[in-house]
Every structure is written in structure tokens, then in C-alpha cells.
Design a protein around this motif. Structure first.
Motif, PDB file in Angstrom:
ATOM      1  N   ASP A 151       0.445  -1.427   0.283  1.00 25.95           N
ATOM      2  CA  ASP A 151      -0.018  -0.097   0.021  1.00 25.95           C
ATOM      3  C   ASP A 151       0.642   1.207  -0.014  1.00 25.95           C
ATOM      4  O   ASP A 151       0.412   2.440  -1.204  1.00 25.95           O
ATOM      5  CB  ASP A 151      -0.998   0.391   0.916  1.00 25.95           C
ATOM      6  CG  ASP A 151      -2.277  -0.947   0.802  1.00 25.95           C
ATOM      7  OD1 ASP A 151      -2.969  -0.802  -0.312  1.00 25.95           O
ATOM      8  OD2 ASP A 151      -3.025  -1.401   2.032  1.00 25.95           O
ATOM      9  N   ILE A 152       1.972   1.252   0.253  1.00 22.81           N
ATOM     10  CA  ILE A 152       2.892   2.609   1.273  1.00 22.81           C
ATOM     11  C   ILE A 152       3.460   2.211  -0.652  1.00 22.81           C
ATOM     12  O   ILE A 152       3.877   3.922  -0.783  1.00 22.81           O
ATOM     13  CB  ILE A 152       3.880   2.300   1.556  1.00 22.81           C
ATOM     14  CG1 ILE A 152       3.370   2.189   3.354  1.00 22.81           C
ATOM     15  CG2 ILE A 152       5.067   3.276   1.815  1.00 22.81           C
ATOM     16  CD1 ILE A 152       3.753   1.771   4.088  1.00 22.81           C
ATOM     17  N   LYS A 153       3.410   1.529  -1.643  1.00 25.05           N
ATOM     18  CA  LYS A 153       4.494   1.980  -2.553  1.00 25.05           C
ATOM     19  C   LYS A 153       3.710   2.685  -3.842  1.00 25.05           C
ATOM     20  O   LYS A 153       3.862   3.343  -4.299  1.00 25.05           O
ATOM     21  CB  LYS A 153       4.994   0.301  -2.924  1.00 25.05           C
ATOM     22  CG  LYS A 153       6.237   0.026  -1.943  1.00 25.05           C
ATOM     23  CD  LYS A 153       6.981  -1.892  -2.625  1.00 25.05           C
ATOM     24  CE  LYS A 153       8.568  -2.059  -2.237  1.00 25.05           C
ATOM     25  NZ  LYS A 153       8.050  -3.174  -2.720  1.00 25.05           N
ATOM     26  N   ARG A 154       2.391   1.798  -3.645  1.00 24.60           N
ATOM     27  CA  ARG A 154       1.057   2.479  -4.193  1.00 24.60           C
ATOM     28  C   ARG A 154       0.819   4.401  -3.688  1.00 24.60           C
ATOM     29  O   ARG A 154       0.708   4.737  -4.648  1.00 24.60           O
ATOM     30  CB  ARG A 154      -0.028   1.499  -3.814  1.00 24.60           C
ATOM     31  CG  ARG A 154      -0.534   0.278  -4.357  1.00 24.60           C
ATOM     32  CD  ARG A 154      -1.753  -0.277  -4.246  1.00 24.60           C
ATOM     33  NE  ARG A 154      -1.223  -1.515  -4.341  1.00 24.60           N
ATOM     34  CZ  ARG A 154      -1.717  -2.515  -3.545  1.00 24.60           C
ATOM     35  NH1 ARG A 154      -1.763  -2.685  -2.099  1.00 24.60           N
ATOM     36  NH2 ARG A 154      -2.223  -4.043  -4.418  1.00 24.60           N
ATOM     37  N   ILE A 155       1.178   3.894  -2.694  1.00 24.59           N
ATOM     38  CA  ILE A 155       0.521   5.817  -2.502  1.00 24.59           C
ATOM     39  C   ILE A 155       2.085   6.940  -3.044  1.00 24.59           C
ATOM     40  O   ILE A 155       1.348   7.865  -3.348  1.00 24.59           O
ATOM     41  CB  ILE A 155       0.487   5.985  -1.210  1.00 24.59           C
ATOM     42  CG1 ILE A 155      -0.992   5.751  -0.220  1.00 24.59           C
ATOM     43  CG2 ILE A 155       0.570   7.577  -0.307  1.00 24.59           C
ATOM     44  CD1 ILE A 155      -0.528   4.989   1.429  1.00 24.59           C
ATOM     45  N   GLN A 156       3.045   6.125  -2.152  1.00 27.35           N
ATOM     46  CA  GLN A 156       4.473   6.692  -3.429  1.00 27.35           C
ATOM     47  C   GLN A 156       4.345   7.463  -4.353  1.00 27.35           C
ATOM     48  O   GLN A 156       4.657   8.395  -5.549  1.00 27.35           O
ATOM     49  CB  GLN A 156       5.473   6.003  -2.601  1.00 27.35           C
ATOM     50  CG  GLN A 156       6.263   6.100  -1.708  1.00 27.35           C
ATOM     51  CD  GLN A 156       7.741   5.186  -0.759  1.00 27.35           C
ATOM     52  OE1 GLN A 156       7.174   3.675  -0.867  1.00 27.35           O
ATOM     53  NE2 GLN A 156       8.485   5.971  -0.668  1.00 27.35           N
ATOM     54  N   ALA A 157       3.793   5.760  -5.424  1.00 24.94           N
ATOM     55  CA  ALA A 157       3.482   5.709  -7.005  1.00 24.94           C
ATOM     56  C   ALA A 157       2.784   7.150  -7.025  1.00 24.94           C
ATOM     57  O   ALA A 157       2.405   7.793  -8.007  1.00 24.94           O
ATOM     58  CB  ALA A 157       3.101   5.144  -7.211  1.00 24.94           C
TER      59      ALA A 157
END
Length: 364
Positions: free
Chosen positions: A171-177
Motif C-alpha cells: 500500500d505504501i508503494k502505491r501511495i508513493q507512486a
């Protein structure tokens, strides 16, 4: 002004793109449409989509409750005594909030037409237009970032990002993207749809805070019943926490507010059983100085028009999640609210302002 007839119809409209959350994937918006006709010729509209994983309501169940229970109870009753009507609805059956909401909004449509006022003005009046967010469904990081950019390009400055379907690290990677794609000026709020555990949620939210993802709020990070966990997250993070599935009724809201378990409350007519109970939730939140969002399930412009009028009438409703009709490949009604990209205009017609239903999407 008495209720002369209550009818139901089934409608189904495909979505432009599958809607994915931690709880479900939706490709077709199904809904039960309610039409109330009064003896003075006024007609009111409501709807109830089946959202099994949240409200427990099914299309068959909604139809039975409306035609098998509410129809014989309510036909012949005067809408000039609406508190009696709402008492009959609440006492008629336990639960079934979506079926209750459909009847409730049709009743409010009739009453505000009789008063010759738009529903928002009848409920108190506060705004004449509102700004909605747009929801980014759970997908790969790259697809979510691309979707987010499309919505921003179409003038949406607030994005609601669905998370909670798998590990928080993903989820954090998605939000960062998404943040990298849309920049710092876009408001991002997250909705975990009960997909996290309390301790892991605190760890993840603190990480998001530390790396500067600038999240406006996080909606329903834990299971609906886990008020203790919700409070733990609220007390141990800086990011505002919003209760959604934890609050169906004013009793639920009172418990969350008394416990200090959330910073914000998301009101949905399909959870609350309609506008009558939603007004109580908003008023109670106001007593505690708590702001609210009003959101929806995957609904057509019937339900969203009712929700938007309610939301626009309340000063402590400060956030609006009404993008569902924009996700649909067709439009069920003429009249009602109108969209100018991210801005919703209520219009000046009395009631909900619905002038007709498009038979193309009605199902036998």
C-alpha cells in the motif's frame, strides 16, 4: 398528503472500469429503485444498491422489505406526520438499512416537493454546490498512478485512494507512486475498508508521516467492530482517522465519539437507513465538534442526489465523496444533481429535482 402507492424497479448499469476495494470488486451497479406516489400527485424517488459485504443487504431482500413489509405498513399514511412515518419504518424491521434508506429518501423527496423547496433547503440549507473527490481503485502501483493522473487532468483536486487489500508495505508503494505522479498540491485521503490491524496500521501511518506522504486522513483502518483498535490508531498517529463502517447509527456514533475513537465520521445513507438517522449522526458529531464526510456505495444519481442534498444542508459536513455516478457507463435519471467535473450543483427544483427515470437500464 397520503402515500397512495409504493413501487419498486430493478436497474443495472455497467461501470466504465471495475471498482476494486479491500472488500469487493464491482463491474455492474445494481440497484432497487423505489417510487412513492401520493394522493395529491407528488412522486418521490429513492434507491437501494445491494452491498452485502457492508450492509448485508441483497436485491431480493431489499425488494421484499419494501414491497412485503413497508408497502402495507405505509400506504394510506399521511406524510404530514413524518416522525410517525419514520417510527413505523424503524419498528417495521430490524436492520436492512439500505431498504430503509430508499423509502426514507423517497419520503423526503415528496415532503420537500410539497414544501416547494429543494431538499437541501428544506433540511436547513447551508450550501448550494459541493466538491467531490474521485476514488482510485486498488490495482498495481503504476496503474493507480496513471488513474490518479487522469482524474487530476479532469480537474479533481482530491483523491480517495483505496488500500488494505494486501500487505501494508505494498500500500505504501502505491501511495508513493501516486504522490510522485500527481505532486504535492493534490489532496490524498486513504480508505483501508477495514483491511489493516491496529498495531501494523500505526507503524505504517507513522512511516507515511515520516517520509512526508502528506495524507489528509485515513478511513476505517480496522474491522468495524474494533473500536478499541480504532481508538489505539487515533491516539498514536498524527494523521486524522475517520470511522466509516464502525458507524451505522446514531448509537454507533455516540459510542465512537464518547470513546474518542476517531477524529472524523463518514455518514452514508445506506448505512444509516436514510436521511432521518443521518441527521441525528451529524447533529451528534456537531455537539462533539467533529466534522463529517458524506459518502456512498456504488449508487446512481438517485441516491447520490439525496446524499448530496443532505450533505449540503449540514455545516459540519466538510468532505464529500460522490463520484459513483461518474463511474457508470450510463445515467438512470433526468434531473437531480449535475456535475461540472468535480463540482456538484444541486439545482433549484423542489425535492430531489428528479423529473424521470431512463427505462434503458431497468431490468425485468
Amino acid at each position: 398528503m397520503k402515500i397512495q402507492n409504493i413501487e419498486t424497479f430493478r436497474a443495472a448499469i455497467p461501470l466504465k472500469k471495475p471498482f476494486k476495494t479491500a472488500l469487493r470488486t464491482v463491474t455492474v451497479a445494481e440497484t432497487a429503485v423505489v417510487k412513492i406516489t401520493c394522493d395529491n400527485g407528488i412522486t418521490g424517488w429513492g434507491e437501494a444498491p445491494p452491498t452485502h459485504v457492508i450492509t448485508g443487504d441483497s436485491l431480493a431482500g431489499i425488494n421484499y422489505v419494501i414491497t412485503g413489509i413497508f408497502k402495507p405498513l405505509l400506504e394510506g399514511e399521511s406524510l404530514l406526520y413524518r416522525e410517525r412515518i419514520f417510527e413505523i419504518i424503524q419498528q417495521g424491521i430490524v436492520g436492512n438499512p439500505s431498504a430503509k434508506a430508499a423509502i426514507d429518501m423517497a419520503i423526503y423527496d415528496c415532503i420537500s416537493q410539497y414544501a416547494n423547496m429543494p431538499l437541501a433547503a428544506f433540511l436547513g440549507g447551508y450550501r448550494v454546490r459541493i466538491e467531490t473527490d474521485y476514488t482510485v481503485s486498488v490495482n498495481s502501483s503504476s496503474e493507480m498512478a496513471q488513474d490518479a493522473q487522469v482524474y487530476v487532468d479532469n480537474s479533481f483536486s482530491v483523491l480517495k485512494v483505496k488500500v488494505g487489500k494486501d500487505q501494508i508495505a505494498a500500500d505504501i508503494k502505491r501511495i508513493q507512486a501516486i504522490r510522485k505522479q500527481v505532486g504535492e498540491s493534490i489532496v490524498i485521503r486513504l480508505d483501508a475498508n477495514q483491511g489493516w490491524e491496529a498495531k501494523e496500521a500505526v507503524k505504517a501511518i507513522r512511516k507515511m508521516e515520516d517520509i512526508g506522504l502528506n495524507i489528509e486522513l485515513i478511513e476505517q483502518p480496522v474491522k468495524a467492530h474494533d473500536i478499541k483498535g480504532l481508538k489505539f490508531i487515533t491516539e498514536n498517529t498524527e494523521t486524522p482517522i475517520m470511522a466509516d463502517e464502525s458507524v451505522f447509527s446514531s448509537d454507533d456514533a455516540r459510542r465512537v465519539l464518547e470513546e474518542g475513537a476517531a477524529d472524523l465520521i463518514n455518514i452514508k445513507l445506506m448505512k444509516a437507513g436514510g436521511i432521518h438517522e443521518a441527521l441525528k449522526i451529524a447533529a451528534l458529531a456537531g455537539v462533539y465538534g467533529v466534522d463529517c464526510m458524506v459518502g456512498s456505495m456504488i449508487e446512481t444519481r438517485i441516491g447520490i442526489t439525496a446524499a448530496a442534498h443532505f450533505a449540503a444542508s449540514q455545516p459540519n459536513v466538510t468532505r464529500f465523496d460522490f463520484d459513483a455516478p461518474l463511474m457508470l457507463a450510463g445515467d438512470l435519471i433526468d434531473g437531480g444533481i449535475s456535475y461540472q467535473r468535480n463540482v456538484i450543483e444541486l439545482g433549484n427544483r423542489s425535492g430531489l429535482g428528479i423529473v424521470g427515470v431512463n427505462g434503458e437500464f431497468l431490468v425485468e
